[in-house]
Design an enzyme around this catalytic site. Structure first.
Site, PDB file in Angstrom:
ATOM      1  NE  ARG A 246      92.327  36.363  27.677  1.00 12.69           N
ATOM      2  CZ  ARG A 246      93.277  36.239  26.761  1.00 12.69           C
ATOM      3  NH1 ARG A 246      93.940  37.286  26.329  1.00 12.69           N
ATOM      4  NH2 ARG A 246      93.568  35.060  26.265  1.00 12.69           N
TER       5      ARG A 246
ATOM      6  NE  ARG B 220      90.843  29.009  28.347  1.00 12.99           N
ATOM      7  CZ  ARG B 220      91.630  29.962  27.883  1.00 12.99           C
ATOM      8  NH1 ARG B 220      92.542  30.492  28.654  1.00 12.99           N
ATOM      9  NH2 ARG B 220      91.503  30.376  26.646  1.00 12.99           N
TER      10      ARG B 220
END
Length: 198
Positions: free
Chosen positions: A150, A88
């Site tokens: 998110r 990520r």
């Protein structure tokens, strides 16, 4: 076959990963699933992660890297794996490169599911509605407000791994706005021949 699926939340990574598992017989390593399992089991890592996830944040590199390191050492990942939701961050991408190198392994391909982010919130709302209609529990991160957080986190942190893999020559961009079967066909055309080089 060692693959990474990259793309914002709601891009369809989980759906495509499931098809790749069936096609290649290798496990899908979803950090989200592993973290949710840890949360459900109320492990110390799970409890720590729950607090961050409930707020729409991303868990620390240290927690995620540890989970992945242990997981790729398991027997079912011997012939490869599909990473979904990892790396990520740039730090995680670099840590993964080090892990693979230490194990004498190489990454075969990074598949980016590129989507129109303005349409993603609608897609997530529909996913939540479909889950409710099927009598399934709606994921907490499918709440539109949490989802927007998110998405912001993805654009701030994760999107930078794309140029990293582009520079290394591992990246292939897939149009994630196509129908599911068309996305699968696009992925398959990229991977044809790669499995012979494993």
């Amino acid at each position: 076959m060692r693959l990474i699926l990259v793309g914002p939340p709601g891009a369809g990574k989980g759906t495509q990963a499931a098809r790749l598992v069936e096609r290649y017989g290798i496990p899908q390593l979803s950090t989200g699933d592993m973290l949710r399992a840890a949360v459900a089991a109320q492990t110390p890592v799970g409890l720590k992660a729950k607090e961050v996830m409930d707020a729409g944040g991303l868990v620390s590199d240290e927690i995620v890297v540890g989970i992945i390191r242990d997981r790729i050492a398991e027997d079912d990942a011997e012939n490869g794996f599909i990473l979904d939701g990892f790396p990520r961050t740039l730090a995680q991408a670099e840590a993964l490169d080090e892990m693979l190198e230490d194990s004498g392994l190489k990454l075969n391909r990074v598949l980016e599911l590129r989507v129109d982010q303005t349409k993603l919130v609608d897609r997530i709302i529909k996913r939540a509605e479909d889950a409710k209609a099927a009598g399934q529990e709606v994921r907490k991160d499918d709440d539109p407000e949490v989802f927007k957080q998110r998405l912001e986190a993805y654009n701030r942190d994760t999107a930078i791994v794309v140029p990293y893999y582009e520079k290394s020559g591992h990246l292939s961009v897939i149009d994630g706005m196509q129908a599911i079967d068309e996305v699968s066909a696009s992925i398959e055309s990229v991977l044809q021949g790669l499995d012979e080089k494993v």
